[in-house]
Scaffold this active site. Structure first.
Site, PDB file in Angstrom:
ATOM      1  N   GLY A 272       0.784  -1.223   0.000  1.00 39.26           N
ATOM      2  CA  GLY A 272       0.000   0.000   0.000  1.00 39.26           C
ATOM      3  C   GLY A 272       0.818   1.275   0.000  1.00 39.26           C
ATOM      4  O   GLY A 272       0.318   2.345  -0.345  1.00 39.26           O
ATOM      5  N   SER A 273       2.063   1.192   0.382  1.00 36.07           N
ATOM      6  CA  SER A 273       2.910   2.381   0.499  1.00 36.07           C
ATOM      7  C   SER A 273       3.100   3.077  -0.838  1.00 36.07           C
ATOM      8  O   SER A 273       3.475   2.453  -1.835  1.00 36.07           O
ATOM      9  CB  SER A 273       4.272   1.980   1.069  1.00 36.07           C
ATOM     10  OG  SER A 273       5.263   2.934   0.772  1.00 36.07           O
ATOM     11  N   SER A 274       2.881   4.385  -0.856  1.00 41.89           N
ATOM     12  CA  SER A 274       3.049   5.159  -2.085  1.00 41.89           C
ATOM     13  C   SER A 274       4.471   5.062  -2.610  1.00 41.89           C
ATOM     14  O   SER A 274       4.701   4.860  -3.809  1.00 41.89           O
ATOM     15  CB  SER A 274       2.679   6.625  -1.827  1.00 41.89           C
ATOM     16  OG  SER A 274       2.928   7.418  -2.964  1.00 41.89           O
TER      17      SER A 274
ATOM     18  N   ARG B  76       5.152   1.696  -4.129  1.00 44.77           N
ATOM     19  CA  ARG B  76       4.504   1.562  -5.426  1.00 44.77           C
ATOM     20  C   ARG B  76       5.258   2.325  -6.511  1.00 44.77           C
ATOM     21  O   ARG B  76       5.324   1.901  -7.663  1.00 44.77           O
ATOM     22  CB  ARG B  76       3.039   2.011  -5.328  1.00 44.77           C
ATOM     23  CG  ARG B  76       2.188   1.038  -4.528  1.00 44.77           C
ATOM     24  CD  ARG B  76       0.720   1.437  -4.461  1.00 44.77           C
ATOM     25  NE  ARG B  76       0.459   2.460  -3.465  1.00 44.77           N
ATOM     26  CZ  ARG B  76       0.153   3.722  -3.718  1.00 44.77           C
ATOM     27  NH1 ARG B  76       0.075   4.142  -4.972  1.00 44.77           N
ATOM     28  NH2 ARG B  76      -0.090   4.568  -2.745  1.00 44.77           N
TER      29      ARG B  76
END
Length: 216
Positions: free
Chosen positions: A8-10, A13
């Site tokens: 989920g980490s920006s 990603r």
């Protein structure tokens, strides 16, 4: 290359999409920061700041997603299209990367992350900073298809990771037509978008019930 991450980490990603664009395979190692795995001694030896993403390339450890992105392109890129060597073009990309880190994503953290501590979003003033950040991005995208010049670069990829994060908290991107136009195109042309979206769905599972409770 070992890649310590959470889907989920920006920032994680961002790196995943850059690696995909370069045709690189990452040896992904899930690090559950919710359970404090980043504080284990073996990880602290790699990264004393205990942050994700962290990349270990043949014994060389580096963290901070935008720095990792630059490192990967400079070391493994078949050309310099994602991060041109021309100083002016490179400076513009760096400016956009700093904007993403210090303004656009920082505004997201300031307004939305209090949901995890207090069950409420940040203040009205914090939300104005979100709107200001999008106003700036709207200006950057006037009469152009990419955030830093005429082609896809790592600046687009980093900002795509951030803007897509805003989408899952139902921020109204459509209010910013240049951003909306860029976003629709970036989703189509950026390698690894599907995996980015999969990670976002995991992040949405954390945010959605908290947003719903805050709106009651």
């Amino acid at each position: 290359m070992d890649f310590y991450y959470m889907p989920g980490s920006s920032g994680c990603r961002t790196v995943i999409m850059v690696a995909k664009a370069l045709g690189l395979e990452l040896n992904k190692k899930l690090l559950n920061t919710m359970e404090g795995e980043q504080l284990k001694p073996e990880f602290l030896k790699l990264n004393p700041q205990h942050t994700i993403p962290t990349l270990v390339d043949n014994g060389f450890a580096i963290w901070e997603s935008r720095v990792i992105a630059i490192y990967l392109v400079e070391k493994y890129g078949k050309d310099d299209s994602l991060f041109p060597k021309n100083p002016k073009e490179q400076a513009l990309i760096n400016q956009r990367l700093y904007f993403d880190m210090g303004t656009l994503y920082a505004a997201f953290i300031k307004y939305y992350y209090p949901l995890f501590q207090t069950g409420k979003t940040g203040s009205d003033e914090d939300f104005k900073k979100v709107e200001t950040a999008f106003d700036l991005l709207e200006t950057f995208l006037t009469a152009q298809d990419y955030v830093a010049g005429g082609q896809l670069t790592i600046a687009d990829i980093a900002i795509l990771a951030t803007v897509s994060t805003y989408e899952i908290v139902e921020f109204d991107i459509a209010k910013y037509p240049n951003v909306a136009r860029w976003y629709a195109n970036a989703k189509k042309v950026t390698p690894g978008w599907d995996e980015n979206w999969e990670g976002l769905m995991q992040m949405k599972a954390f945010f959605e019930p908290r947003l719903a409770a805050a709106e009651k």
